[in-house]
Motif scaffolding. Sequence first.
Motif, short mmCIF file in Angstrom:
data_model
loop_
_atom_site.label_atom_id
_atom_site.label_comp_id
_atom_site.label_asym_id
_atom_site.label_seq_id
_atom_site.Cartn_x
_atom_site.Cartn_y
_atom_site.Cartn_z
N THR A 1 0.83 -1.20 0.00
CA THR A 1 0.00 0.00 0.00
C THR A 1 0.87 1.25 0.00
OG1 THR A 1 -1.77 -1.12 1.22
CG2 THR A 1 -1.79 1.28 1.23
N TYR A 2 0.60 2.16 -0.93
CA TYR A 2 1.28 3.46 -0.94
C TYR A 2 0.38 4.47 -1.63
CZ TYR A 2 2.44 3.02 -5.91
OH TYR A 2 2.36 2.89 -7.28
N SER A 3 0.47 5.72 -1.19
CA SER A 3 -0.32 6.83 -1.77
C SER A 3 -1.79 6.48 -1.91
CB SER A 3 0.28 7.23 -3.13
OG SER A 3 1.61 7.68 -2.99
N GLY A 4 -2.34 5.79 -0.93
CA GLY A 4 -3.75 5.45 -0.96
C GLY A 4 -4.11 4.31 -1.88
N LEU A 5 -3.12 3.66 -2.48
CA LEU A 5 -3.36 2.56 -3.41
C LEU A 5 -2.92 1.25 -2.77
CD1 LEU A 5 -3.95 1.34 -6.26
CD2 LEU A 5 -1.58 1.92 -6.85
N THR A 6 -3.82 0.27 -2.70
CA THR A 6 -3.48 -1.06 -2.20
C THR A 6 -3.37 -2.02 -3.37
OG1 THR A 6 -4.57 -0.70 -0.08
CG2 THR A 6 -4.22 -2.98 -0.74
N MET A 7 -2.21 -2.68 -3.48
CA MET A 7 -1.95 -3.59 -4.60
C MET A 7 -1.89 -5.02 -4.09
SD MET A 7 0.89 -1.33 -6.68
CE MET A 7 0.50 -2.11 -8.24
N ASN A 8 -2.77 -5.87 -4.64
CA ASN A 8 -2.77 -7.29 -4.30
C ASN A 8 -1.93 -8.05 -5.33
OD1 ASN A 8 -4.71 -7.40 -1.98
ND2 ASN A 8 -6.05 -6.45 -3.50
N PRO A 9 -1.05 -8.94 -4.87
CA PRO A 9 -0.09 -9.53 -5.80
C PRO A 9 -0.68 -10.60 -6.70
CG PRO A 9 0.17 -10.49 -3.63
CD PRO A 9 -0.86 -9.40 -3.49
N ALA A 10 -0.23 -10.63 -7.93
CA ALA A 10 -0.46 -11.75 -8.83
C ALA A 10 0.67 -12.76 -8.62
CB ALA A 10 -0.49 -11.27 -10.28
N PRO A 11 0.47 -14.03 -8.98
CA PRO A 11 1.52 -15.04 -8.76
C PRO A 11 2.76 -14.76 -9.63
CG PRO A 11 -0.63 -16.07 -9.15
CD PRO A 11 -0.79 -14.63 -9.49
N TRP A 12 3.92 -15.16 -9.12
CA TRP A 12 5.17 -15.02 -9.87
C TRP A 12 5.06 -15.69 -11.24
CZ3 TRP A 12 8.60 -11.74 -8.14
CH2 TRP A 12 8.81 -11.55 -6.77
N THR A 13 5.72 -15.10 -12.23
CA THR A 13 5.90 -15.74 -13.54
C THR A 13 7.32 -16.30 -13.58
OG1 THR A 13 6.79 -13.82 -14.69
CG2 THR A 13 4.38 -14.00 -14.56
N PRO A 14 7.60 -17.26 -14.47
CA PRO A 14 8.97 -17.79 -14.57
C PRO A 14 10.01 -16.71 -14.87
CG PRO A 14 7.44 -19.28 -15.66
CD PRO A 14 6.65 -18.05 -15.29
N SER A 15 9.68 -15.74 -15.72
CA SER A 15 10.63 -14.68 -16.04
C SER A 15 10.94 -13.82 -14.81
CB SER A 15 10.07 -13.78 -17.15
OG SER A 15 9.93 -14.49 -18.35
N LEU A 16 9.90 -13.42 -14.08
CA LEU A 16 10.11 -12.60 -12.89
C LEU A 16 10.92 -13.35 -11.84
CD1 LEU A 16 6.58 -10.96 -12.48
CD2 LEU A 16 8.68 -9.86 -13.29
N LEU A 17 10.69 -14.66 -11.71
CA LEU A 17 11.43 -15.46 -10.73
C LEU A 17 12.90 -15.59 -11.11
CD1 LEU A 17 9.00 -18.38 -9.79
CD2 LEU A 17 9.89 -16.60 -8.28
#
Length: 202
Positions: A76-92
């Motif tokens: 959460t920052y600047s009034g925005l709450t972000m819920n995570p999506a699952p990792w992708t192979p590239s991001l991992l």
Amino acid sequence: MENLDLFSSHAESGEWLDIPDGKLYWAPEFISDVDSEAYFRQLSAELNWQQETIRMFGRDILQPRLQAWYGEAVYTYSGLTMNPAPWTPSLLAIKTACEQVCDRSFNSVLANLYRDGQDYMGWHQDNEAELGLQPVIASVSFGEERRFVLTHLESKQKKEFNLKSGSLLVMAGTTQQFWSHSVPKTQRPKSPRINLTYRTIL
């Protein structure tokens, strides 16, 4: 691209930089040009890009870029709450390479897509309580090169980096306490850029 051997030779080209009241790691060739181009295409297509609304100076505004949030923690920052999506192979794969350099684990990544030179990141510090007292933030860039500027809050000293495709910049130590940073907009024609900022949410 998920093979860590792709990163090993380039990671050796980086170095830790001691700055007043902070610490940076800079590796301009962390990922090769060929692999960076492939990652840019893959991330462009597979991440769930959104233009989010944040609260700034008492009013709601659209962020001047697209974002996506992945990993294992809510942010959460600047009034925005972000819920995570699952990792992708590239991001991992990129996360693991960053963890080897930083000698720490990351549980989340904020991805930013700058569509052109008019998309930007305003002056700020990544100093939310859930990041801890001395957060380590690993920033990997793909696509178009953009300026990244840090300013010391007291001395007004500035440091600039040209974040080219495949580069890694890590902010650590007390950097977030004493320095503010931004990606300024520009009138020059710019093609899209993707930036991944790996972090640990406590």
